[in-house]
Design an enzyme around this catalytic site. Structure first.
Site, short mmCIF file in Angstrom:
data_model
loop_
_atom_site.label_atom_id
_atom_site.label_comp_id
_atom_site.label_asym_id
_atom_site.label_seq_id
_atom_site.Cartn_x
_atom_site.Cartn_y
_atom_site.Cartn_z
N LYS A 202 8.12 -36.71 5.79
CA LYS A 202 6.94 -37.57 5.88
C LYS A 202 5.81 -36.76 6.54
O LYS A 202 5.95 -36.28 7.66
CB LYS A 202 7.25 -38.81 6.69
N ARG A 212 -2.65 -48.68 7.20
CA ARG A 212 -2.87 -49.00 8.62
C ARG A 212 -3.83 -50.18 8.76
O ARG A 212 -3.70 -50.97 9.70
CB ARG A 212 -3.37 -47.75 9.36
N LYS A 225 -0.89 -38.65 14.48
CA LYS A 225 0.58 -38.63 14.48
C LYS A 225 1.13 -37.22 14.24
O LYS A 225 2.28 -37.07 13.83
CB LYS A 225 1.10 -39.63 13.43
N LYS A 256 7.02 -38.34 1.29
CA LYS A 256 5.88 -39.23 1.46
C LYS A 256 4.71 -38.48 2.05
O LYS A 256 4.91 -37.76 3.03
CB LYS A 256 6.30 -40.37 2.39
N SER A 282 -0.39 -46.07 0.19
CA SER A 282 -1.55 -46.94 0.10
C SER A 282 -2.81 -46.22 -0.38
O SER A 282 -3.56 -46.75 -1.19
CB SER A 282 -1.81 -47.59 1.46
N TYR A 321 3.14 -49.81 -4.87
CA TYR A 321 2.46 -51.12 -4.84
C TYR A 321 2.20 -51.63 -6.25
O TYR A 321 1.86 -52.79 -6.45
CB TYR A 321 1.15 -51.02 -4.05
C1 PBG Z 1 4.76 -46.62 9.64
C2 PBG Z 1 4.51 -46.38 8.19
C3 PBG Z 1 3.34 -45.90 7.60
C4 PBG Z 1 3.52 -46.02 6.23
C5 PBG Z 1 4.80 -46.51 6.01
N1 PBG Z 1 5.41 -46.72 7.23
C6 PBG Z 1 2.06 -45.48 8.20
C7 PBG Z 1 2.01 -44.36 9.14
O1 PBG Z 1 2.93 -43.55 9.26
O2 PBG Z 1 0.99 -44.28 9.82
C8 PBG Z 1 2.47 -45.69 5.19
C9 PBG Z 1 2.64 -46.34 3.86
C10 PBG Z 1 1.40 -46.33 3.01
O3 PBG Z 1 0.38 -45.70 3.33
O4 PBG Z 1 1.44 -46.98 1.96
N2 PBG Z 1 5.47 -45.75 10.34
#
Ligand code: PBG
Length: 333
Positions: A202, A212, A225, A256, A282, A321
């Site tokens: 990730k 978010r 992060k 991801k 997203s 989605y």
């Molecule tokens: C939370 C999480 C995130 C996503 C999935 N789980 C956001 C992040 O890591 O800040 C993102 C999914 C998306 O953008 O569709 N830990």
């Protein structure tokens, strides 16, 4: 002139593209609704389902709305949904206790869906951000994300979800050691059958922005992060993370975001040959929908082409989605 070798090529690749029937026969990869997981936003804030402004067509759903979505998914043949909570800011704390409350919104929705739509698989998200007053996936002390203390919280959170009936746990936090800790705890608590889909590779990506907003973490997040999510400049590190998570007991792994990281999907699938998923996140959805809203791209064609890219890259499935829209189109042929 050489009588055996004519001057023109025998290999004419256009031959197999001549008609729809021949193109069908030559097609290497196909999309199936059976390879899709549909992410759904749920909320404990009373009221009707509300559309997420940066994600047209995507809603934050109440418990009833979530059950209806699960019914819709099951009718469309989508095998799994994945729940992401938007929690009332009033329940967010620095210790994140709401994350393992057996009656938090996620666990209530799991139980409701298991009762009404038992055939659908429920995936969850394990990370503290929806419950954390400072928006991070881990506990924060003096500005530092605490790894091992966070893992203890994540284990409590995962056990509560398993207890509620979750089929697939999705640790998305990127702390070290969480897969092994979670796997041992599940074995010890009589949940040996619960599967783990690890968010193994990730990345610290700007493509999570609309998510978010959807879970209400944008305003809360202090800093970024990058001390736990991966550097977008790395590729070998993804291989090390996947190897580590598999050794610790993950059943499936995820890359991801999706489209900007298809090279990672390909490397992971080739190297490990394990169930490999991509998350079309997203920002990828928002990017396509923004162009569609402007009349610059064709929604259906671009959606299906983007989903095909994951199959071609070697993924076994994709979190998207677009799942219900894609399912409807595929059903129409
Ligand atoms: C939370 C999480 C995130 C996503 C999935 N789980 C956001 C992040 O890591 O800040 C993102 C999914 C998306 O953008 O569709 N830990």
């Amino acid at each position: 002139m050489n009588p055996i070798l004519p001057p023109f090529p025998h290999t004419r690749l256009r031959r197999m593209r001549r008609s729809a029937a021949l193109r069908d026969l030559a097609q290497e990869h196909r999309l199936s609704v059976k390879d899709m997981i549909w992410p759904i936003f749920i909320t404990d804030v009373a009221g009707a389902d509300v559309e997420v402004p940066s994600m047209p067509g995507v809603f934050r759903r109440t418990l009833d709305g979530a059950v209806k979505a699960a019914e819709e998914a099951a009718k469309l043949g989508i095998p799994a949904i994945c729940l992401f909570p938007y929690t009332d800011p009033a329940v967010k704390t620095e210790a994140c206790e709401e994350a393992w409350n057996p009656d938090n919104i996620t666990n209530r929705v799991i139980r409701a869906i298991k009762k009404e739509v038992p055939e659908i698989a429920i995936m969850t998200d394990i990370a503290l951000d929806p419950y954390n007053a400072n928006g991070h996936d881990g506990l924060v002390r003096d500005g530092v994300i605490l790894n091992d203390e966070t893992v203890e919280c994540l284990v409590r959170m995962g056990l509560a979800q398993a207890e509620a009936g979750a089929d697939i746990l999705g640790p998305s936090d990127m702390m070290d050691g969480r897969i092994g800790a979670l796997r041992s705890a599940l074995e010890g608590a009589g949940h040996a059958d619960v599967t783990i889909l690890s968010y193994a590779a990730k990345y610290a990506s700007a493509f999570y922005g609309p998510f978010r907003d959807a879970v209400g973490a944008t305003g809360a997040l202090k800093g970024d992060k990058k001390t736990y999510q991966m550097n977008p400049g790395n590729s070998d590190e993804a291989i090390r993370l996947v190897a580590r998570d598999l050794a610790e007991g993950a059943d499936m792994v995820m890359v991801k975001p999706g489209m900007p990281y298809l090279d990672i999907c390909r490397r992971v699938k080739e190297q490990f040959g394990v169930p490999t998923y991509a998350y079309q996140v997203s920002g990828e959805y928002a990017m396509i929908m923004a162009a569609v809203k402007n009349g610059w791209l064709d929604h259906d064609k671009v959606m299906l082409e983007s989903l095909m890219s994951f199959r071609r890259a070697g993924c076994d499935g994709v979190l998207t989605y677009f799942a219900p829209q894609a399912a409807r189109l595929l059903a129409e042929g």
